[in-house]
Design a protein around this motif. Structure first.
Motif, short mmCIF file in Angstrom:
data_model
loop_
_atom_site.label_atom_id
_atom_site.label_comp_id
_atom_site.label_asym_id
_atom_site.label_seq_id
_atom_site.Cartn_x
_atom_site.Cartn_y
_atom_site.Cartn_z
N THR A 556 0.83 -1.21 0.00
CA THR A 556 0.00 0.00 0.00
C THR A 556 0.86 1.25 0.00
O THR A 556 0.61 2.21 -0.75
N ALA A 557 1.88 1.24 0.84
CA ALA A 557 2.75 2.43 0.91
C ALA A 557 3.46 2.68 -0.41
O ALA A 557 3.54 3.81 -0.90
N MET A 558 3.94 1.62 -1.05
CA MET A 558 4.62 1.79 -2.33
C MET A 558 3.65 2.30 -3.40
O MET A 558 4.00 3.15 -4.23
N GLY A 559 2.37 1.84 -3.38
CA GLY A 559 1.37 2.33 -4.35
C GLY A 559 1.05 3.80 -4.13
O GLY A 559 0.94 4.58 -5.08
N CYS A 560 0.89 4.22 -2.87
CA CYS A 560 0.59 5.62 -2.56
C CYS A 560 1.73 6.53 -3.01
O CYS A 560 1.50 7.60 -3.60
N PHE A 561 2.95 6.11 -2.69
CA PHE A 561 4.09 6.94 -3.08
C PHE A 561 4.17 7.08 -4.60
O PHE A 561 4.47 8.15 -5.14
N THR A 562 3.84 6.03 -5.29
CA THR A 562 3.88 6.09 -6.76
C THR A 562 2.81 7.04 -7.30
O THR A 562 3.07 7.86 -8.19
N PHE A 563 1.57 6.96 -6.77
CA PHE A 563 0.48 7.82 -7.22
C PHE A 563 0.78 9.29 -6.94
O PHE A 563 0.60 10.16 -7.81
N LEU A 564 1.19 9.63 -5.73
CA LEU A 564 1.52 11.01 -5.39
C LEU A 564 2.64 11.55 -6.25
O LEU A 564 2.66 12.72 -6.64
N GLY A 565 3.61 10.69 -6.54
CA GLY A 565 4.72 11.14 -7.38
C GLY A 565 4.25 11.51 -8.78
O GLY A 565 4.69 12.52 -9.37
N VAL A 566 3.33 10.72 -9.37
CA VAL A 566 2.80 11.01 -10.71
C VAL A 566 2.01 12.32 -10.71
O VAL A 566 2.13 13.16 -11.62
N VAL A 567 1.15 12.51 -9.69
CA VAL A 567 0.35 13.74 -9.61
C VAL A 567 1.25 14.96 -9.50
O VAL A 567 1.05 16.00 -10.19
N LEU A 568 2.25 14.89 -8.64
CA LEU A 568 3.16 16.03 -8.48
C LEU A 568 3.90 16.34 -9.77
O LEU A 568 4.09 17.51 -10.14
N PHE A 569 4.28 15.29 -10.48
CA PHE A 569 4.98 15.49 -11.75
C PHE A 569 4.08 16.21 -12.76
O PHE A 569 4.53 17.10 -13.50
N CYS A 570 2.80 15.88 -12.81
CA CYS A 570 1.87 16.52 -13.74
C CYS A 570 1.69 18.01 -13.42
O CYS A 570 1.67 18.87 -14.32
N PHE A 571 1.52 18.32 -12.12
CA PHE A 571 1.39 19.73 -11.73
C PHE A 571 2.63 20.53 -12.11
O PHE A 571 2.53 21.65 -12.61
N LEU A 572 3.78 19.96 -11.91
CA LEU A 572 5.01 20.66 -12.28
C LEU A 572 5.10 20.88 -13.77
O LEU A 572 5.53 21.94 -14.26
N LEU A 573 4.68 19.91 -14.55
CA LEU A 573 4.71 20.02 -16.00
C LEU A 573 3.78 21.13 -16.48
O LEU A 573 4.15 21.95 -17.36
N LEU A 574 2.57 21.17 -15.92
CA LEU A 574 1.64 22.23 -16.30
C LEU A 574 2.16 23.60 -15.92
O LEU A 574 2.03 24.58 -16.67
N PHE A 575 2.78 23.68 -14.73
CA PHE A 575 3.29 24.97 -14.27
C PHE A 575 4.39 25.49 -15.19
O PHE A 575 4.40 26.64 -15.61
N VAL A 576 5.29 24.59 -15.56
CA VAL A 576 6.39 24.99 -16.44
C VAL A 576 5.87 25.38 -17.81
O VAL A 576 6.30 26.34 -18.44
N TRP A 577 4.87 24.64 -18.32
CA TRP A 577 4.31 24.93 -19.66
C TRP A 577 3.61 26.27 -19.69
O TRP A 577 3.77 27.06 -20.62
N SER A 578 2.88 26.52 -18.61
CA SER A 578 2.16 27.80 -18.58
C SER A 578 3.10 28.98 -18.49
O SER A 578 2.88 30.03 -19.10
N ARG A 579 4.17 28.86 -17.76
CA ARG A 579 5.15 29.94 -17.65
C ARG A 579 5.91 30.16 -18.94
O ARG A 579 6.30 31.26 -19.28
#
Length: 618
Positions: A556-579
């Protein structure tokens, strides 16, 4: 004139008295004969008195004072006192064996300063107190074997500085004091046998600096410790016989010795003690008969370059490998009779031409090309009293070597090249962690040996052990497969006539992290024997499951860490693209036409035309 007359008279007197002098000597001899004890036999020439087996209850009277040899063996004597032999100072040999002597008092032999041999064998002595051997400074042989002695006390032999041979065996010995042999500066031979010792008396033996021969027979000693024979710098002959509990020979047991003869027979040794013998470069005779040594490996005895005789009789030998006697250029006698050998190849010897005597009878020999060298030398080599015989093939079974005709050797003594059965390339797929088996069996004469070559160029044989092993049938087994085991394996079947090979491929599928965790905690079943019951009388049957709490939490812990990591990566990508786009419109107009649908509502919508929506970017 007077002197001349005196000389004539003296000569005349001597001539007259000569017959009387001869008569006097005869009377002296007769007197000695008359002084011989009753029922004993005496010899004036050797000055001996033999009272062997005369049922004497005490020391007989009438023993001549000048007696040098006195034999009182096999009588009924019960004790030895200081007064028994004080009248015979010239006594040199005294035999008191096979009596019922229970005690020997201190000072019993004080007057016997010239005695060099004393036997107290086969009596009932339980303890020899200090002072018994006082006065025997010139004694060279002492036999106190076959008594009831329980312990050897400190300093009990300290006055025997010239003793050469000591026999102590066949007693009830349980302990030998550390200083029991102190004072035996000249002792050369010691025998300890048939007693209750449970360990080698190392401390006691360390006082025997001049010991040459040591015999340890029929003892219940199970372990030999390192340096068991330390300080025996002059020991040359060591005999260990009939130790049924001895099953190993540590490497440092014989450290510091310069033995020439070593005999370790009638033991439970299951392996040739190569490491222990590497410290013995001067060894010339080695006997390891009547043990459980199944193999003599190649190249392990190279340091025994001076060995002349090797005896392995009745040792259960199955094979003597090629180069087994490599480096042994002086080997003249080999005795491997009464074993389970099917052959003895020429390649086992460093110098087979110098071998003079080979005892190989009592083995199920296969008379094929491997024995051709021996059959060709059958008239020049000694086989002893029993001729070796062929066990197979059928045409020569039971035929002694010497009866072979030269013309028939090439007909009967042959070999056939190995041939692997079902010689097709194998391809095997297994999951990681599962066992894998690659098959390879071959026919040939003699029976081929199977060796596997792994993808990492490692040779695996029948003698190999561990995770990867080869069975007697030739099958290669990997007990727990790993990814790096993948590759091409080569099976090689070989004998004296040649070899054959077969390739086999193995592919090990890698498991994911979760699969590995599940495999590591895989379901296992444990059950007792059918006769085992619980308290209520039912059979026990326990099961443990791999999905335990720890496994669930980790997954469970490994799955949660993987999901949060993907979400954070998407937000960073959008932020960089918008800037990166600079200024942009905050409003967006979207025009769309509604989908057609049945009914009046749909028709009204189609008539109204496309619709427009305005969106604002936040």
């Amino acid at each position: 004139m007077v002197d001349c007359i005196s000389k004539v008279m003296l000569h005349t007197a001597i001539s007259c008295w000569q017959p009387f002098l001869g008569l006097a000597l005869v009377l002296v001899f007769v007197g000695s004969a008359l002084g011989c004890p009753a029922r004993c036999e005496c010899s004036a020439q050797s000055k001996s008195v033999i009272c062997h087996r005369k049922r004497l209850l005490a020391i007989p009277e009438g023993i001549p004072i000048e007696t040098r040899v006195l034999d009182l063996s096999k009588n009924k004597l019960r004790s030895v006192n200081p007064d028994n032999f004080s009248s015979f100072p010239q006594l040199e040999e005294l035999d008191l064996s096979d009596n019922i002597i229970g005690s020997v008092e201190p000072g019993a032999f004080n007057a016997l300063v010239n005695m060099h041999s004393l036997s107290l064998k086969s009596n009932r002595i339980k303890l020899i107190p200090l002072g018994v051997f006082t006065g025997l400074a010139n004694l060279t042989l002492l036999d106190i074997s076959d008594n009831k002695i329980v312990i050897l006390l400190d300093y009990m032999f300290q006055d025997l500085h010239n003793l050469k041979v000591l026999e102590v065996g066949d007693n009830d010995l349980v302990y030998i004091s550390h200083r029991a042999f102190s004072g035996l500066l000249g002792l050369e031979s010691l025998t300890l046998e048939r007693c209750n010792l449970t360990m080698v008396p190392t401390e006691a033996l360390s006082h025997l600096h001049n010991l040459v021969t040591l015999r340890l027979r029929q003892l219940n000693i199970a372990v030999l410790h390192p340096n068991s024979f330390r300080k025996l710098f002059r020991l040359r002959h060591l005999e260990i016989d009939s130790w049924p509990a001895l099953d190993s020979f540590p490497a440092d047991t014989l450290q510091g010795l310069n033995l020439t003869t070593l005999s370790v027979t009638n033991t439970n040794l299951s392996a040739f003690p190569y490491q222990a013998f590497r410290h013995l470069p001067y060894l010339t005779h080695l006997n390891l008969s009547f043990s459980r040594i199944a193999h003599v490996q190649g190249g392990m005895l190279a340091e025994l370059g001076r060995l002349r005789e090797l005896h392995l009789v009745g040792a259960g030998l199955l094979a003597i490998e090629p180069y087994a006697f490599q480096g042994m250029r002086s080997l003249r006698v080999l005795n491997v009779s009464h074993n389970q050998l099917d052959t003895l190849e020429r390649s086992a010897f460093q110098a087979p031409e110098v071998l003079e005597k080979l005892l190989i009878d009592g083995n199920p020999l296969v008379c094929d090309c491997r024995l051709m060298w021996l059959l060709q030398r059958r008239h020049s080599i000694q086989f002893g009293e029993a001729q070796p015989e062929c066990g197979t093939p059928e045409g020569v079974r039971g035929r002694p070597f010497r009866e072979f005709k030269e013309s028939l050797l090439s007909y009967y003594v042959t070999c056939t090249k190995p041939r692997i059965r079902q010689n097709k390339t194998q391809l095997l797929f297994v999951d990681e962690g599962q066992p894998a088996r690659l098959y390879c069996s071959a026919d040939g004469t003699p029976r081929p040996t199977v060796t596997w070559l792994t993808p990492r160029q490692r040779h695996v044989t029948y003698k190999s052990s561990g995770r990867v092993a080869v069975h007697a049938s030739g099958t290669l087994e990997i007990k727990v497969s790993e990814v790096h085991d993948s590759g091409v394996y080569v099976c090689v079947a070989s004998n004296a006539a040649g070899n054959d090979s077969l390739s086999a491929s193995l592919a090990v599928k890698s498991l994911g992290i979760s699969d590995r965790s599940l495999y590591a905690n895989r379901t296992s079943q444990y059950y007792t024997e059918p006769n085992s019951t619980a308290t209520n009388g039912t059979n026990l049957f326990n099961m443990t499951f791999g999905l335990d709490l720890k496994t669930i939490l980790v997954s469970t812990a490994m799955g949660c860490f993987t999901f949060l990591g993907v979400v954070l990566f998407c937000f960073l990508l959008l932020f960089v693209w918008s800037r990166g786009k600079g200024k942009h419109k905050s409003n967006i107009d979207i025009e769309y036409v509604p989908r057609k649908s049945a009914g009046a509502a749909a028709e009204g919508a189609e008539q109204a035309g496309p619709r427009r929506v305005n969106m604002k970017m936040i």
